[in-house]
Design an enzyme around this catalytic site. Structure first.
Site, PDB file in Angstrom:
ATOM      1  N   GLU A 206       0.818  -1.213   0.000  1.00 51.30           N
ATOM      2  CA  GLU A 206       0.000   0.000   0.000  1.00 51.30           C
ATOM      3  C   GLU A 206       0.850   1.261   0.000  1.00 51.30           C
ATOM      4  O   GLU A 206       0.361   2.355   0.299  1.00 51.30           O
ATOM      5  CB  GLU A 206      -0.968  -0.013   1.177  1.00 51.30           C
ATOM      6  CG  GLU A 206      -1.977  -1.140   1.031  1.00 51.30           C
ATOM      7  CD  GLU A 206      -3.136  -1.057   1.992  1.00 51.30           C
ATOM      8  OE1 GLU A 206      -3.369  -0.001   2.594  1.00 51.30           O
ATOM      9  OE2 GLU A 206      -3.816  -2.077   2.148  1.00 51.30           O
ATOM     10  N   LYS A 336     -15.653  -1.434   2.628  1.00 52.88           N
ATOM     11  CA  LYS A 336     -14.952  -1.859   1.412  1.00 52.88           C
ATOM     12  C   LYS A 336     -15.989  -2.453   0.462  1.00 52.88           C
ATOM     13  O   LYS A 336     -16.530  -3.543   0.732  1.00 52.88           O
ATOM     14  CB  LYS A 336     -13.925  -2.940   1.754  1.00 52.88           C
ATOM     15  CG  LYS A 336     -12.739  -2.472   2.599  1.00 52.88           C
ATOM     16  CD  LYS A 336     -11.950  -3.691   3.062  1.00 52.88           C
ATOM     17  CE  LYS A 336     -10.556  -3.349   3.546  1.00 52.88           C
ATOM     18  NZ  LYS A 336      -9.900  -4.521   4.187  1.00 52.88           N
TER      19      LYS A 336
HETATM   20  C1  LIG Z   1      -6.887  -2.765   3.202  1.00 51.57           C
HETATM   21  C2  LIG Z   1      -6.649  -3.868   3.917  1.00 51.57           C
HETATM   22  O1  LIG Z   1      -5.979  -4.927   3.407  1.00 51.57           O
HETATM   23  P1  LIG Z   1      -6.590  -5.999   2.398  1.00 51.57           P
HETATM   24  O2  LIG Z   1      -7.104  -5.251   1.212  1.00 51.57           O
HETATM   25  O3  LIG Z   1      -5.413  -6.879   2.077  1.00 51.57           O
HETATM   26  O4  LIG Z   1      -7.680  -6.696   3.137  1.00 51.57           O
HETATM   27  C3  LIG Z   1      -7.088  -3.972   5.305  1.00 51.57           C
HETATM   28  O5  LIG Z   1      -6.877  -5.000   5.959  1.00 51.57           O
HETATM   29  O6  LIG Z   1      -7.699  -3.055   5.826  1.00 51.57           O
HETATM   30 MG   LIG Z   2      -7.940  -4.106   7.780  1.00 47.96          MG
END
Ligand SMILES: C=C(OP(=O)(O)O)C(=O)O
Ligand SMILES: [Mg+2]
Length: 424
Positions: A206, A336
Site C-alpha cells: 500500500e 470496502k
Molecule cells: C486494506 C486492507 O488490506 P486488504 O485489502 O489486504 O484486506 C485492510 O486489511 O484493511
Molecule cells: Mg484491515
C-alpha cells in the site's frame, strides 16, 4: 427505452497493483454515456467477505480472472441488457438474484462489484455529474480525514512485522489538502530516518515503507520521531492509526504475535497499553474476526477516546454492524465495496452504521488500480474518513489526487471532516 437504458456491458481483464489480473466492467447506455470500474482485491481478507472468482490452476498462481470476465460478458450482460442504469438498487438486486449464493461465489464478487460500480458511473455520466455529486447532491460537501500508511507489515510486506498498517491521520489540519501536505512531510521524514538507521527494505503493497523493525514498539517510536521531524505535534496535530489485522495471526482466542503466544486478554491489554504510550487515535481489527469478546473488551477499555474499527470483523455487512453496535463491540465500520459485491449492500452497511451511531471509514484494498470510485463514495455518502495507502504508489495517489480535485471543485462549500469524526 430511455437514455439510461443499458445498451452494452463489457468485461475486460486488466491488471492490479500486485501484478495480478482483475476485472474491469464497462457499461454503455442508450444515450451514449459510458461508465467504467475496476474491482480491487484484498490480501488479508475476512472470511465473511464476498468471494472473488479466481480460476485456480497454474496461471498467475491460481489468481487469474478469466471466468469472472466471462461471467460479465456472458451471463451478466445478457441478464442486464435493457435494464435502467439509474435504478442502482434494482440492478444490484438483479445481480444478487442472478448469482444466487450468499457470498457471490458463483459469478464472483469481483465481477459483480465491477458491474455495480460501472453502472453508478454510467448513470452519473448520463446525468452530466461527477459520481460524488450524483450520489450526494448538494449535501456532498464533506472531505474525508485521510488515513495514510507510513509503514507496512503483515500480509502486505512479507510478514516482516506482524502488525499490518502503521498510519497517520491529521486531526489538526484545516483542510484535506493540508492533511495531505502534512502527511507527505511525515512520510518523507520517516523515509530519511529509516534510510539513516539502515531499516529500509523497500515499499509495501500500500505504498508505506517496508521496514526492518524488531517489533511494533520500534515502529511506533520511529513514527513519532517522523512526526516531530516533520515539525508537527504528535497527537493533536498528527496522530497514529493502526490496522493490527489480527485475524492474520490469531483465532479461537489464541494469538501468536511478535514471537509470543497470547490470549484475548493479553492482546487487549497490549493494544490498550500502546494507546497510553503513543498518540494512537484509531485501531482496526485489534483482535481476530472470531473474537467478539475481545472487541467488546477493548471497546469498553478505550473506545471512549480511541476509535475501534471493524474490518474483517464486520466485512461491510449491515447485520453485523447492527450486532456490533448492540453489543458495543466497536465504534467504527470499515467500508470496502468488494467485501459485499454490490454498491447497494455497501451503502446499506453505512446506513446501518449511521442509524446506530457508529462512524465509518471507506477503504481501498491492498490490490488496487487507477479506479477512484471509493473517493466518490466517501464524499457522496458523507462518510468522513478514507483509508487508501501511501505516496510511493500511483494507484493510491490516484485516489488522494481525486479527492483534492473534489475539494477544489467545492471551493468555499467544502467541509473537512478532520477531528470531528474521531472519538474523545
Ligand atoms: C486494506 C486492507 O488490506 P486488504 O485489502 O489486504 O484486506 C485492510 O486489511 O484493511
Ligand atoms: Mg484491515
Amino acid at each position: 427505452m430511455t437514455r439510461t437504458t443499458i445498451a452494452e456491458i463489457r468485461g475486460r481483464r486488466v491488471w492490479d497493483s500486485r501484478g495480478r489480473p482483475t476485472v474491469e466492467a464497462e457499461i454503455r447506455l442508450e444515450g451514449g454515456a459510458i461508465g467504467r470500474a475496476i474491482a480491487p482485491a484484498g490480501a488479508s481478507t475476512g472470511s465473511g467477505e464476498a468471494l472473488d472468482r479466481r480460476d485456480g490452476g497454474t496461471g498467475f498462481g491460481g489468481h487469474d480472472v478469466r471466468g469472472a470476465v466471462d461471467a460479465v460478458n456472458g451471463e451478466i450482460a445478457r441478464a442486464l441488457a435493457g435494464f435502467d442504469a439509474s435504478d442502482q438498487a434494482g440492478l444490484d438486486q438483479a445481480l444478487i438474484g442472478l448469482d444466487g449464493t450468499a457470498n457471490k461465489a458463483r459469478l464472483g464478487g469481483n465481477a459483480t462489484i465491477a458491474v455495480s460500480m460501472a453502472t453508478a458511473h454510467a448513470a452519473a455520466a448520463a446525468a452530466g455529474l461527477p459520481l460524488w455529486r450524483h450520489l450526494g447532491g448538494d449535501d456532498a460537501v464533506l472531505l474525508p480525514l485521510p488515513e495514510i500508511q507510513i509503514f507496512g507489515g503483515g500480509a502486505h510486506a512479507g510478514r516482516r512485522l506482524d502488525l499490518q498498517d502503521f498510519m497517520v491521520i491529521c486531526p489538526g489540519a484545516g483542510s484535506f489538502a493540508e492533511a495531505l501536505d502534512w502527511t507527505a512531510e511525515v512520510y518523507r521524514a520517516a523515509g530519511s530516518l529509516m534510510a539513516e538507521s539502515g531499516k529500509l527494505c523497500g515499499v509495501a503493497d500500500e505504498g508505506g515503507f517496508w521496514p526492518a523493525f524488531a517489533d511494533s514498539a520500534e515502529a511506533l517510536d520511529m513514527l513519532v520521531r517522523a512526526i516531530e521531524t516533520a515539525g508537527r505535534r504528535p497527537g493533536d496535530e498528527v496522530a497514529i492509526a493502526l490496522d493490527v489485522a489480527a485475524s492474520e495471526f490469531g483465532r479461537d482466542g489464541r494469538y501468536r504475535f511478535e514471537g509470543r503466544e497470547r490470549d484475548t486478554g493479553e492482546m487487549v491489554e497490549l493494544v490498550a497499553g500502546w494507546t497510553r504510550r503513543w498518540p494512537i487515535l484509531s485501531v482496526e481489527d485489534p483482535v481476530a474476526e472470531d473474537d467478539a469478546a475481545g472487541f467488546r473488551a477493548i471497546t469498553a477499555a478505550i473506545g471512549d477516546r480511541v476509535q475501534i474499527v471493524g474490518d474483517d470483523f464486520l466485512v461491510t455487512d449491515a447485520a453485523r454492524v447492527r450486532e456490533a453496535a448492540a453489543t458495543r463491540a466497536c465504534t467504527t465500520v470499515l467500508i470496502k465495496p468488494n467485501q459485499r459485491g454490490t454498491l447497494t449492500e455497501t451503502r446499506a452497511a453505512w446506513d446501518a452504521a449511521k442509524a446506530v451511531g457508529l462512524t465509518g471509514i471507506v477503504s481501498a484494498r491492498s490490490g488496487e488500480s487507477e479506479d477512484t470510485t471509493i473517493v466518490d463514495l466517501v464524499v457522496g455518502w458523507g462518510v468522513g474518513q478514507l483509508k487508501v495507502g501511501s505516496f510511493a504508489r500511483s494507484e493510491r495517489m490516484a485516489k488522494w489526487n481525486a479527492a483534492l480535485r473534489i475539494e477544489e471543485a467545492l471551493g468555499g462549500r467544502a467541509i473537512f471532516a478532520g477531528r470531528s469524526t474521531l472519538r474523545g
